[in-house]
Design a protein around this motif. Structure first.
Motif, PDB file in Angstrom:
ATOM      1  N   ASP A 104      14.534  68.144  65.259  1.00 36.80           N
ATOM      2  CA  ASP A 104      13.702  68.904  64.327  1.00 36.80           C
ATOM      3  C   ASP A 104      14.279  68.857  62.914  1.00 36.80           C
ATOM      4  OD1 ASP A 104      11.916  69.551  66.280  1.00 36.80           O
ATOM      5  OD2 ASP A 104      12.687  71.576  66.625  1.00 36.80           O
ATOM      6  N   PHE A 105      15.589  68.837  62.812  1.00 37.24           N
ATOM      7  CA  PHE A 105      16.259  68.753  61.518  1.00 37.24           C
ATOM      8  C   PHE A 105      15.825  67.501  60.761  1.00 37.24           C
ATOM      9  CE2 PHE A 105      20.323  67.520  59.254  1.00 37.24           C
ATOM     10  CZ  PHE A 105      20.215  68.472  58.253  1.00 37.24           C
ATOM     11  N   LEU A 106      15.685  66.379  61.475  1.00 35.74           N
ATOM     12  CA  LEU A 106      15.205  65.162  60.838  1.00 35.74           C
ATOM     13  C   LEU A 106      13.712  65.238  60.539  1.00 35.74           C
ATOM     14  CD1 LEU A 106      17.044  62.197  62.616  1.00 35.74           C
ATOM     15  CD2 LEU A 106      17.649  63.415  60.518  1.00 35.74           C
ATOM     16  N   ARG A 107      12.977  65.950  61.364  1.00 32.52           N
ATOM     17  CA  ARG A 107      11.525  66.042  61.129  1.00 32.52           C
ATOM     18  C   ARG A 107      11.238  66.761  59.818  1.00 32.52           C
ATOM     19  NH1 ARG A 107      11.319  66.788  67.194  1.00 32.52           N
ATOM     20  NH2 ARG A 107      10.332  64.849  67.939  1.00 32.52           N
ATOM     21  N   TYR A 108      11.806  67.932  59.612  1.00 34.22           N
ATOM     22  CA  TYR A 108      11.487  68.626  58.362  1.00 34.22           C
ATOM     23  C   TYR A 108      12.282  68.074  57.181  1.00 34.22           C
ATOM     24  CZ  TYR A 108      15.343  71.842  59.798  1.00 34.22           C
ATOM     25  OH  TYR A 108      16.538  72.390  60.212  1.00 34.22           O
ATOM     26  N   GLY A 109      13.212  67.181  57.463  1.00 42.35           N
ATOM     27  CA  GLY A 109      13.880  66.454  56.376  1.00 42.35           C
ATOM     28  C   GLY A 109      13.031  65.330  55.819  1.00 42.35           C
ATOM     29  N   ALA A 110      11.827  65.139  56.357  1.00 42.11           N
ATOM     30  CA  ALA A 110      10.959  64.040  55.949  1.00 42.11           C
ATOM     31  C   ALA A 110      10.222  64.318  54.643  1.00 42.11           C
ATOM     32  CB  ALA A 110       9.933  63.756  57.051  1.00 42.11           C
ATOM     33  N   PHE A 111      10.353  65.509  54.081  1.00 44.38           N
ATOM     34  CA  PHE A 111       9.573  65.869  52.898  1.00 44.38           C
ATOM     35  C   PHE A 111       9.831  64.895  51.736  1.00 44.38           C
ATOM     36  CE2 PHE A 111      13.631  68.066  52.373  1.00 44.38           C
ATOM     37  CZ  PHE A 111      13.928  67.861  51.040  1.00 44.38           C
ATOM     38  N   ARG A 112       8.813  64.743  50.891  1.00 44.37           N
ATOM     39  CA  ARG A 112       8.955  63.859  49.736  1.00 44.37           C
ATOM     40  C   ARG A 112       9.818  64.530  48.678  1.00 44.37           C
ATOM     41  NH1 ARG A 112       3.700  60.942  47.387  1.00 44.37           N
ATOM     42  NH2 ARG A 112       3.883  59.996  49.446  1.00 44.37           N
ATOM     43  N   ARG A 113      10.830  63.829  48.234  1.00 45.46           N
ATOM     44  CA  ARG A 113      11.787  64.386  47.271  1.00 45.46           C
ATOM     45  C   ARG A 113      11.153  64.559  45.891  1.00 45.46           C
ATOM     46  NH1 ARG A 113      13.514  64.658  52.253  1.00 45.46           N
ATOM     47  NH2 ARG A 113      15.733  64.402  52.550  1.00 45.46           N
ATOM     48  N   ASP A 114      11.732  65.512  45.121  1.00 51.61           N
ATOM     49  CA  ASP A 114      11.186  65.807  43.794  1.00 51.61           C
ATOM     50  C   ASP A 114      11.186  64.587  42.882  1.00 51.61           C
ATOM     51  OD1 ASP A 114      10.686  68.419  44.436  1.00 51.61           O
ATOM     52  OD2 ASP A 114      12.504  69.220  43.529  1.00 51.61           O
ATOM     53  N   TRP A 115      12.195  63.750  43.019  1.00 51.29           N
ATOM     54  CA  TRP A 115      12.302  62.608  42.103  1.00 51.29           C
ATOM     55  C   TRP A 115      11.300  61.504  42.426  1.00 51.29           C
ATOM     56  CZ3 TRP A 115      13.766  57.801  44.042  1.00 51.29           C
ATOM     57  CH2 TRP A 115      14.350  57.786  45.315  1.00 51.29           C
ATOM     58  N   LEU A 116      10.549  61.675  43.522  1.00 52.51           N
ATOM     59  CA  LEU A 116       9.557  60.677  43.902  1.00 52.51           C
ATOM     60  C   LEU A 116       8.150  61.051  43.442  1.00 52.51           C
ATOM     61  CD1 LEU A 116      10.742  59.717  47.494  1.00 52.51           C
ATOM     62  CD2 LEU A 116      10.707  58.242  45.480  1.00 52.51           C
ATOM     63  N   ARG A 117       8.036  61.821  42.379  1.00 57.78           N
ATOM     64  CA  ARG A 117       6.718  62.153  41.848  1.00 57.78           C
ATOM     65  C   ARG A 117       5.980  60.880  41.449  1.00 57.78           C
ATOM     66  NH1 ARG A 117       5.826  67.706  41.229  1.00 57.78           N
ATOM     67  NH2 ARG A 117       3.681  66.924  41.174  1.00 57.78           N
ATOM     68  N   ARG A 118       4.686  60.828  41.769  1.00 58.95           N
ATOM     69  CA  ARG A 118       3.877  59.646  41.484  1.00 58.95           C
ATOM     70  C   ARG A 118       3.135  59.816  40.157  1.00 58.95           C
ATOM     71  NH1 ARG A 118       2.550  57.041  46.531  1.00 58.95           N
ATOM     72  NH2 ARG A 118       4.562  56.628  47.520  1.00 58.95           N
ATOM     73  N   THR A 119       3.208  58.801  39.315  1.00 56.89           N
ATOM     74  CA  THR A 119       2.444  58.792  38.064  1.00 56.89           C
ATOM     75  C   THR A 119       1.334  57.749  38.114  1.00 56.89           C
ATOM     76  OG1 THR A 119       4.052  57.257  37.087  1.00 56.89           O
ATOM     77  CG2 THR A 119       4.401  59.613  36.702  1.00 56.89           C
ATOM     78  N   PHE A 120       1.280  57.018  39.213  1.00 52.30           N
ATOM     79  CA  PHE A 120       0.184  56.081  39.452  1.00 52.30           C
ATOM     80  C   PHE A 120      -0.031  55.993  40.956  1.00 52.30           C
ATOM     81  CE2 PHE A 120       4.129  53.871  38.287  1.00 52.30           C
ATOM     82  CZ  PHE A 120       4.489  53.310  39.505  1.00 52.30           C
ATOM     83  N   LEU A 121      -1.179  55.454  41.352  1.00 53.99           N
ATOM     84  CA  LEU A 121      -1.514  55.394  42.768  1.00 53.99           C
ATOM     85  C   LEU A 121      -0.538  54.522  43.535  1.00 53.99           C
ATOM     86  CD1 LEU A 121      -5.412  55.010  42.709  1.00 53.99           C
ATOM     87  CD2 LEU A 121      -4.076  57.105  43.048  1.00 53.99           C
ATOM     88  N   GLY A 122      -0.238  54.935  44.774  1.00 52.21           N
ATOM     89  CA  GLY A 122       0.606  54.130  45.640  1.00 52.21           C
ATOM     90  C   GLY A 122      -0.150  52.960  46.229  1.00 52.21           C
ATOM     91  N   ARG A 123       0.573  52.107  46.925  1.00 52.46           N
ATOM     92  CA  ARG A 123       0.002  50.861  47.431  1.00 52.46           C
ATOM     93  C   ARG A 123      -1.179  51.088  48.366  1.00 52.46           C
ATOM     94  NH1 ARG A 123      -0.437  46.437  45.342  1.00 52.46           N
ATOM     95  NH2 ARG A 123       1.783  46.479  44.748  1.00 52.46           N
ATOM     96  N   ALA A 124      -1.097  52.077  49.237  1.00 53.60           N
ATOM     97  CA  ALA A 124      -2.204  52.307  50.178  1.00 53.60           C
ATOM     98  C   ALA A 124      -3.500  52.617  49.451  1.00 53.60           C
ATOM     99  CB  ALA A 124      -1.856  53.441  51.140  1.00 53.60           C
ATOM    100  N   PHE A 125      -3.421  53.352  48.334  1.00 46.55           N
ATOM    101  CA  PHE A 125      -4.621  53.744  47.596  1.00 46.55           C
ATOM    102  C   PHE A 125      -5.196  52.590  46.766  1.00 46.55           C
ATOM    103  CE2 PHE A 125      -2.553  57.739  48.521  1.00 46.55           C
ATOM    104  CZ  PHE A 125      -3.607  58.594  48.812  1.00 46.55           C
ATOM    105  N   VAL A 126      -4.363  51.680  46.366  1.00 46.48           N
ATOM    106  CA  VAL A 126      -4.813  50.544  45.558  1.00 46.48           C
ATOM    107  C   VAL A 126      -5.318  49.415  46.441  1.00 46.48           C
ATOM    108  CG1 VAL A 126      -4.032  48.777  43.901  1.00 46.48           C
ATOM    109  CG2 VAL A 126      -3.289  51.156  43.651  1.00 46.48           C
TER     110      VAL A 126
END
Length: 506
Positions: A230-252
């Motif tokens: 479970d510790f690894l499961r909730y460790g999956a969150f997206r980190r603050d420094w990974l903020r997106r300023t453009f669409l990711g590959r799946a969306f493009v």
């Protein structure tokens, strides 16, 4: 600097969350090491006696009838102890980044430690000779660093630097002529920091080879189950420094398969093509910090989000996760048709294969015959995977990540170890294709800038019992405070209404 002290074995207690498991053979090797070498390094424990490093040595010492063990006490917040416990798996091993537990095990067998041990007398337990680390002396860093610079291991130095930040200053072990047996990473970290002195345990030459093998190669496997999983499961969150300023590959992906993402503008021309492929009512499954959903809403797309692990300042918020889940389930219950579903980099952060299966099954259940599913994830041809494989030729950025591979599954590494450990899965192209082909009849897989991609349609049939199992998992995910999402009943009801099934009764 904290001082090493001799502490009664009864004054220490193992950490219940320790994910490392030792089999009988390895515990026997730990016993052999203590019999012949004693405690070259201390155990590390919190002020209240919780063991952070040295569980196996403590267990063996008790079995040997040892009354006291050397301990370095450090103040570490409870929230960071799990990460530090994992970090210690690499803290005392002078090994390259890319070496796995299997590599260490193979090298240990090749060292023939039992033959080396046969030439040495036993050290009497509880005698001064049984505690070499208690006789550690302070020596100048610079001369030792210059002498051993050819053996510096960047990854080990990074681990040493992280330990120092947490107030953990383990001694290094050297031969009488100053050659480092163990702790070259801690030495390099001290040199780069400009420290004048470092604690040194000097070991006679006759014991050096056995000590080199035992300190650098003897490790225990990780077994992530129960609370540790479970510790690894909730460790999956997206980190603050990974903020997106453009669409990711799946969306493009519906419009461009290989265009540089930062060059994509959500202008009228692009959005006309995007809407033609994706429609205007979409689901962002695993929306992270919601950046892409906001971008799409700004240009008139109706976006439903689901993010079970939203985080602020890298702290997961259960109430926000529940709110996201309830909003998603409201759309499910209402029968909102999703013209497209996006799974953007989500599966990289899902730590276990069975967890990924749950996600794909739920996504498939939400699809109509013409729903487009687009997904992307880092693959084994990405630069990030190359960092792990190439080891010491890594960039400084990769070295700072303190990432190392895990044996639990091919392509899995553990990163952010000293803060909020996060398992990352890197996919091979064939593996990625096979995964999605289990749930969709039309699958177009590809590779783009090191990422594996997929465009899917025509969901395959699934059994209601399997879907109910996936919903029970996904809507009862764990959180750091020990609570769970607790929305299983709501999820079963919502999907039952949407699909015209009784999922609660299966």
């Amino acid at each position: 600097m904290p001082r090493i002290e001799l502490v009664s074995v009864s004054a220490l207690r193992p950490a219940l969350y320790n994910p490392r498991e030792a089999d009988a053979e390895r515990l026997d090797l730990v016993k052999l090491s203590l019999r012949k070498l004693g405690f070259l390094l201390p155990l590390v424990a919190s002020p209240d006696g919780e063991i952070l490093s040295g569980h196996q040595r403590h267990t063996v010492a008790v079995d040997m009838g040892v009354s006291r063990v050397p301990v370095l006490r450090v103040e570490v917040p409870e929230a960071r102890r799990r990460g530090l416990n994992i970090l210690f798996n690499r803290a005392t091993n002078d090994i390259p980044l890319q070496d796995t537990e299997q590599d260490m095990e193979t090298a240990l067998r090749g060292a023939d430690v039992r033959t080396l041990a046969d030439t040495l007398p036993d050290v009497a337990p509880d005698s001064p000779a049984f505690f070499p680390c208690m006789a550690a002396e302070m020596r100048e860093v610079l001369p030792l660093a210059r002498q051993n610079v050819s053996h510096f291991v960047r990854h080990a130095a990074n681990v040493g630097r992280m330990l120092a930040r947490l107030g953990v200053h383990l001694p290094i072990v050297v031969t009488p002529d100053g050659s480092v047996i163990n702790g070259v990473g801690r030495l390099e970290a001290a040199a780069r920091k400009g420290r004048k002195e470092i604690s040194v345990v000097t070991l006679d030459t006759g014991r050096a080879e056995l000590a080199r093998a035992m300190l650098n190669l003897l490790s225990m496997d990780f077994r992530f189950s129960g609370d540790s999983a479970d510790f690894l499961r909730y460790g999956a969150f997206r980190r603050d420094w990974l903020r997106r300023t453009f669409l990711g590959r799946a969306f493009v992906l519906p419009v461009y398969r290989h265009k540089r993402l930062s060059d994509v503008r959500l202008d009228e021309k692009f959005m006309a093509k995007w809407k033609a492929a994706c429609g205007d009512t979409v689901l962002d499954f695993g929306s992270g910090q919601g950046d892409e959903a906001r971008m799409l809403r700004d240009v008139g797309i109706r976006v439903t989000e689901f993010e079970p692990y939203p985080a602020c300042n890298n702290v997961v918020n259960r109430e926000q996760g529940r709110a996201s889940a309830m909003g998603f389930l409201s759309a499910v219950r209402a029968g909102t048709p999703f013209s497209a579903i996006f799974v953007s980099s989500v599966l990289n952060s899902v730590p276990f294969p069975e967890d990924r299966e749950h996600i794909l099954r739920i996504v498939a259940a939400l699809c109509g015959p013409e729903t487009l599913v687009c997904a992307a994830a880092r693959g084994t041809k990405s630069s990030a995977w190359g960092w792990v494989q190439e080891g010491e030729s890594l960039s400084q950025r990769a070295s700072r990540s303190c990432t190392f591979p895990l044996r639990m599954e091919k392509g899995v590494v553990l990163g952010d170890v000293a803060t909020a450990p996060k398992a990352q899965k890197f996919f091979e192209e064939a593996e990625w294709l096979e995964l999605w082909s289990r749930y969709f009849g039309s699958v177009e897989a590809g590779l783009s800038d090191g990422m594996v991609t997929v465009r899917c349609r025509k969901p395959l049939a699934w059994h209601p019992r399997d879907l109910a199992k996936s919903l029970r998992f996904e809507f009862d995910l764990p959180y750091p405070d020990g609570q769970r999402m607790g929305l299983v009943r709501l999820a079963l009801q919502a999907f039952s209404m949407r699909l015209g099934l009784d999922l609660e009764g299966v």
